[in-house]
Design a protein around this motif. Sequence first.
Motif, PDB file in Angstrom:
ATOM      1  N   MET A  99      53.315  37.341  38.353  1.00  0.00           N
ATOM      2  CA  MET A  99      53.538  37.148  36.934  1.00  0.00           C
ATOM      3  C   MET A  99      52.957  38.606  36.110  1.00  0.00           C
ATOM      4  O   MET A  99      51.640  38.955  36.526  1.00  0.00           O
ATOM      5  CB  MET A  99      52.916  36.142  36.319  1.00  0.00           C
ATOM      6  CG  MET A  99      53.227  35.611  34.961  1.00  0.00           C
ATOM      7  SD  MET A  99      52.705  34.173  34.007  1.00  0.00           S
ATOM      8  CE  MET A  99      51.250  33.642  34.898  1.00  0.00           C
ATOM      9  N   ASN A 100      53.805  39.233  35.448  1.00  0.00           N
ATOM     10  CA  ASN A 100      53.371  40.466  34.950  1.00  0.00           C
ATOM     11  C   ASN A 100      52.838  40.220  33.398  1.00  0.00           C
ATOM     12  O   ASN A 100      52.548  39.235  32.812  1.00  0.00           O
ATOM     13  CB  ASN A 100      54.456  41.460  34.743  1.00  0.00           C
ATOM     14  CG  ASN A 100      55.560  40.972  34.070  1.00  0.00           C
ATOM     15  OD1 ASN A 100      55.408  40.331  32.771  1.00  0.00           O
ATOM     16  ND2 ASN A 100      56.892  41.156  34.315  1.00  0.00           N
ATOM     17  N   THR A 101      52.159  41.445  32.784  1.00  0.00           N
ATOM     18  CA  THR A 101      51.387  41.258  31.429  1.00  0.00           C
ATOM     19  C   THR A 101      52.452  40.750  30.465  1.00  0.00           C
ATOM     20  O   THR A 101      52.006  40.031  29.603  1.00  0.00           O
ATOM     21  CB  THR A 101      50.951  42.677  31.376  1.00  0.00           C
ATOM     22  OG1 THR A 101      50.061  43.182  32.314  1.00  0.00           O
ATOM     23  CG2 THR A 101      50.247  42.678  29.931  1.00  0.00           C
ATOM     24  N   ILE A 160      52.470  37.066  30.608  1.00  0.00           N
ATOM     25  CA  ILE A 160      51.239  36.490  30.355  1.00  0.00           C
ATOM     26  C   ILE A 160      51.012  36.325  28.571  1.00  0.00           C
ATOM     27  O   ILE A 160      50.637  35.352  28.180  1.00  0.00           O
ATOM     28  CB  ILE A 160      49.946  37.292  30.917  1.00  0.00           C
ATOM     29  CG1 ILE A 160      49.901  36.847  32.457  1.00  0.00           C
ATOM     30  CG2 ILE A 160      48.768  36.685  30.192  1.00  0.00           C
ATOM     31  CD1 ILE A 160      49.109  37.688  33.217  1.00  0.00           C
ATOM     32  N   SER A 193      53.268  33.816  27.557  1.00  0.00           N
ATOM     33  CA  SER A 193      52.963  32.509  27.683  1.00  0.00           C
ATOM     34  C   SER A 193      51.932  32.019  26.730  1.00  0.00           C
ATOM     35  O   SER A 193      51.587  30.912  26.568  1.00  0.00           O
ATOM     36  CB  SER A 193      52.052  32.329  29.070  1.00  0.00           C
ATOM     37  OG  SER A 193      52.917  32.840  30.338  1.00  0.00           O
ATOM     38  N   VAL A 194      51.125  33.114  26.383  1.00  0.00           N
ATOM     39  CA  VAL A 194      50.068  32.759  25.094  1.00  0.00           C
ATOM     40  C   VAL A 194      50.872  32.343  23.677  1.00  0.00           C
ATOM     41  O   VAL A 194      50.793  31.174  23.169  1.00  0.00           O
ATOM     42  CB  VAL A 194      49.196  33.849  24.836  1.00  0.00           C
ATOM     43  CG1 VAL A 194      48.368  33.607  23.429  1.00  0.00           C
ATOM     44  CG2 VAL A 194      48.254  34.031  26.287  1.00  0.00           C
ATOM     45  N   PHE A 225      52.713  29.024  35.928  1.00  0.00           N
ATOM     46  CA  PHE A 225      51.553  29.490  36.522  1.00  0.00           C
ATOM     47  C   PHE A 225      51.181  28.800  37.987  1.00  0.00           C
ATOM     48  O   PHE A 225      50.498  29.165  38.489  1.00  0.00           O
ATOM     49  CB  PHE A 225      50.262  28.898  35.587  1.00  0.00           C
ATOM     50  CG  PHE A 225      50.201  29.911  34.373  1.00  0.00           C
ATOM     51  CD1 PHE A 225      49.432  30.976  34.584  1.00  0.00           C
ATOM     52  CD2 PHE A 225      50.945  29.661  33.135  1.00  0.00           C
ATOM     53  CE1 PHE A 225      49.355  31.823  33.680  1.00  0.00           C
ATOM     54  CE2 PHE A 225      50.638  30.529  32.230  1.00  0.00           C
ATOM     55  CZ  PHE A 225      49.808  31.721  32.338  1.00  0.00           C
TER      56      PHE A 225
END
Length: 131
Positions: free
Chosen positions: A1-3, A6, A9-10, A75
């Motif tokens: 999973m890349n930046t 992420i 996801s937040v 995740f």
Amino acid sequence: MNTFMIIASVFAFLAAALHVLIAYMEMFAWEGPLARKTFGGTPESARPFAFYAYNQGLYNGFLAIEVFVGLAVLFLGHVAVGSALVLAGTASMLCAALGLVLKDNSFATASAKQGSLPLLAVIFMVLGLVL
């Protein structure tokens, strides 16, 4: 999973959490002070619409669950399935916000509040999948 994923996801988590709060207000606290402050009106004026609000709360709750499940699957390393669920849930949230403002532009502020987190989640998830 890349930046990008992420970050997405937040935003998706925050959008889902907001929809849990909305679902709670619509399903269980429709006539209460938080719902009345959020949606306007009085408990008496809200009462006739409690059934419809409850049903709408179910939809909001299911969208939140879809995003939470998608995040969990993502995740766990299942990027295709997890990102598909997250995108489906957040895109649906975004479409609901757009539908609100397109129906009546006096709800632009509410639409922006409801749709900004899902919009950011969609943008960053797509970037994470493409780049």
